[in-house]
Structure formats: structure tokens, C-alpha cells
Design a protein around this motif. Sequence first.
Motif, PDB file in Angstrom:
ATOM      1  N   ARG A 112      42.121  53.467  47.323  1.00  0.00           N
ATOM      2  CA  ARG A 112      41.362  52.652  46.367  1.00  0.00           C
ATOM      3  C   ARG A 112      42.207  52.293  45.146  1.00  0.00           C
ATOM      4  O   ARG A 112      42.154  51.158  44.657  1.00  0.00           O
ATOM      5  CB  ARG A 112      40.085  53.387  45.965  1.00  0.00           C
ATOM      6  CG  ARG A 112      39.003  53.350  47.039  1.00  0.00           C
ATOM      7  CD  ARG A 112      37.693  53.911  46.525  1.00  0.00           C
ATOM      8  NE  ARG A 112      37.772  55.352  46.338  1.00  0.00           N
ATOM      9  CZ  ARG A 112      37.393  56.251  47.243  1.00  0.00           C
ATOM     10  NH1 ARG A 112      36.905  55.851  48.414  1.00  0.00           N
ATOM     11  NH2 ARG A 112      37.480  57.542  46.997  1.00  0.00           N
ATOM     12  N   GLU A 113      42.999  53.244  44.653  1.00  0.00           N
ATOM     13  CA  GLU A 113      43.894  52.958  43.525  1.00  0.00           C
ATOM     14  C   GLU A 113      44.877  51.846  43.877  1.00  0.00           C
ATOM     15  O   GLU A 113      45.084  50.901  43.113  1.00  0.00           O
ATOM     16  CB  GLU A 113      44.689  54.213  43.165  1.00  0.00           C
ATOM     17  CG  GLU A 113      44.026  55.170  42.225  1.00  0.00           C
ATOM     18  CD  GLU A 113      44.999  56.234  41.759  1.00  0.00           C
ATOM     19  OE1 GLU A 113      45.101  56.440  40.538  1.00  0.00           O
ATOM     20  OE2 GLU A 113      45.677  56.850  42.605  1.00  0.00           O
ATOM     21  N   GLU A 123      43.296  48.378  44.377  1.00  0.00           N
ATOM     22  CA  GLU A 123      42.928  47.730  43.116  1.00  0.00           C
ATOM     23  C   GLU A 123      44.163  47.182  42.421  1.00  0.00           C
ATOM     24  O   GLU A 123      44.134  46.081  41.862  1.00  0.00           O
ATOM     25  CB  GLU A 123      42.208  48.728  42.219  1.00  0.00           C
ATOM     26  CG  GLU A 123      41.663  48.096  40.946  1.00  0.00           C
ATOM     27  CD  GLU A 123      40.735  49.018  40.182  1.00  0.00           C
ATOM     28  OE1 GLU A 123      39.989  48.516  39.322  1.00  0.00           O
ATOM     29  OE2 GLU A 123      40.755  50.242  40.442  1.00  0.00           O
ATOM     30  N   ALA A 124      45.271  47.916  42.457  1.00  0.00           N
ATOM     31  CA  ALA A 124      46.501  47.474  41.796  1.00  0.00           C
ATOM     32  C   ALA A 124      47.195  46.356  42.572  1.00  0.00           C
ATOM     33  O   ALA A 124      47.809  45.467  41.963  1.00  0.00           O
ATOM     34  CB  ALA A 124      47.446  48.657  41.631  1.00  0.00           C
ATOM     35  N   PRO A 163      45.921  44.128  45.668  1.00  0.00           N
ATOM     36  CA  PRO A 163      44.814  43.895  46.603  1.00  0.00           C
ATOM     37  C   PRO A 163      45.209  43.489  48.018  1.00  0.00           C
ATOM     38  O   PRO A 163      44.443  43.715  48.943  1.00  0.00           O
ATOM     39  CB  PRO A 163      44.017  42.782  45.913  1.00  0.00           C
ATOM     40  CG  PRO A 163      44.357  42.908  44.463  1.00  0.00           C
ATOM     41  CD  PRO A 163      45.780  43.365  44.424  1.00  0.00           C
ATOM     42  N   ASP A 217      35.772  49.063  48.971  1.00  0.00           N
ATOM     43  CA  ASP A 217      36.854  48.186  48.516  1.00  0.00           C
ATOM     44  C   ASP A 217      36.640  47.871  47.042  1.00  0.00           C
ATOM     45  O   ASP A 217      35.587  47.353  46.670  1.00  0.00           O
ATOM     46  CB  ASP A 217      36.842  46.898  49.331  1.00  0.00           C
ATOM     47  CG  ASP A 217      38.065  46.036  49.095  1.00  0.00           C
ATOM     48  OD1 ASP A 217      38.692  46.176  48.022  1.00  0.00           O
ATOM     49  OD2 ASP A 217      38.391  45.229  49.974  1.00  0.00           O
ATOM     50  N   PRO A 218      37.620  48.193  46.177  1.00  0.00           N
ATOM     51  CA  PRO A 218      37.445  47.893  44.748  1.00  0.00           C
ATOM     52  C   PRO A 218      37.113  46.431  44.480  1.00  0.00           C
ATOM     53  O   PRO A 218      36.391  46.120  43.540  1.00  0.00           O
ATOM     54  CB  PRO A 218      38.799  48.272  44.133  1.00  0.00           C
ATOM     55  CG  PRO A 218      39.386  49.259  45.081  1.00  0.00           C
ATOM     56  CD  PRO A 218      38.906  48.841  46.447  1.00  0.00           C
ATOM     57  N   ALA A 219      37.605  45.523  45.330  1.00  0.00           N
ATOM     58  CA  ALA A 219      37.358  44.098  45.111  1.00  0.00           C
ATOM     59  C   ALA A 219      35.901  43.721  45.335  1.00  0.00           C
ATOM     60  O   ALA A 219      35.442  42.675  44.880  1.00  0.00           O
ATOM     61  CB  ALA A 219      38.249  43.269  46.032  1.00  0.00           C
TER      62      ALA A 219
END
Length: 259
Positions: free
Chosen positions: A172-173, A176-177, A179, A248-250
Amino acid sequence: MCRHLAYLGPEEPLDRLLVEPPHSLYRQSWAPRRQRHGTVNADGFGVGWYAPGDPAPARYRRAGPIWADLSFADLARVVRAGAVLAAVRDATVAGADAEAAAAPFADGRWLFSHNGMIAGWPDSAAPLASALPPVELLSLQASTDSAFVWALVLHRLRLGDDPADALGGAVRELAEAAPASRLNLLLTDGATIAATAWGDSLWYRAEPGTGTVVASEPYDDDPLWQEVPDRTVLTASRTGVLLAPLEDPASVSPKEPCT
């Protein structure tokens, strides 16, 4: 962009797991069937295995293609193990790290592999590096994206995360950084397997009495193989497999500010 495999089960010669199957990891080094990115995995290979009574795994890694290593053929014929992690590598970018860049990476009882790439490497990963202690950055085994992913995962393991949480948190990190990254990760301590499907193929085969295999793609056409959905974390033992979704962070909407 690399192929990898982990196995837990009855002791088997390495060649029965990695060489003999019709679409084995050995064959996937030049003819993968389900690889979406890249075509030849000839930039190194490695295998790690656990000997009875020793929690720390042994490793054999080389910088060249697996098919060119005659010593591996001898090794695979005679070494038997009930827990194995192996990989063949297609490098993200050219480098001079030689076999140090080949999975599996190791620390203590852990073996780790990354199938994929960090988009925009290394610039996109720079903000995440600040979260790691300097000694861990200086201890990277290679200057590759996969070695950096391993550092993020290992840091979480050392903080007490269980294997699935360590992989899922790192994915996840990174997602996010960066995609567009592909982050299929594989981790074992010789008793369990944890893995993520994120941007590339992942399959598993589990049958009582014959063990559990988790791999980038099936090594034969046995109908017991099951595909892991994308954005999933897998945990497995010798007797079964559990799947859980990875957020998914997105896809997470930002919270509205309080008024």
C-alpha cells in the motif's frame, strides 16, 4: 518481469519442483506462459531452502540464466527440502549488483522475492526511504527496486507485523508513492507462505498430502491450480490457503474536512 515460486510440503528434490514439471520455473526463464511484462528471465536466479532442524535457510544465487548453470543441475538433483522459495529474474534496469540482486533475499529465517517493479524507480521511492533507519538503508543487499521493497517489508517484520500485514502494508505504501508499480511479493519462514497479487499473475495449488505451491504461474495443467485475484494478500500453510482483499490507496476517497 521475473517469475517466482514457494513450496511447503513433503520433502522433494529441488529438480522435481523447479525443473521437471512441463512448465517449470526453469522453463519459465525463457518461455513463461502468463508473463505480462518482459519475455525472458535471464538476469539471474536463486533458490532458498530449509534443512531439517535449521531455521535459517540456505541459498544458491547466480547472476546469469538458470539454464547455463550446470552446477545448479547437480544441486537440484540431490538436495531435498520441504520448504523452498525460488525465482528467475528479469532486471528492471541494468545494474552491476550481480547475484546480490537475485532473489531470494534473506534475513534470519525469512526468504523474500519480488515479481514486478517500482514505477519511476528510484525517484518515486525516495520519500519512503526516510522512514527506514539509516543502518537498514546502508545494509541493502543491492541497489535495485526489489532490494528496497525487501527493506520495507523486513522493517515491518522487525517491528512485529505478521507476514501478511508486512507485505500488505509495504504494498500500500509503494502503490501510493508510485501508483503504476507491480508488486507481487512472496515471503516464507519455512512454515508459512505470504504473498501479494498486485499487477501481475499469481496462482496457488493446495492438496492435502502433497503440499502447497504459490507461484507466478502454474508449472503444469493440473486443474487444482487456482488464480489469485488482483489486489489480494494470500497466506498459506502446508494444509490450506487464505485470501484477503488488499485496499488500493487510489480507490480511497479523501476525507472531507470538518466544518
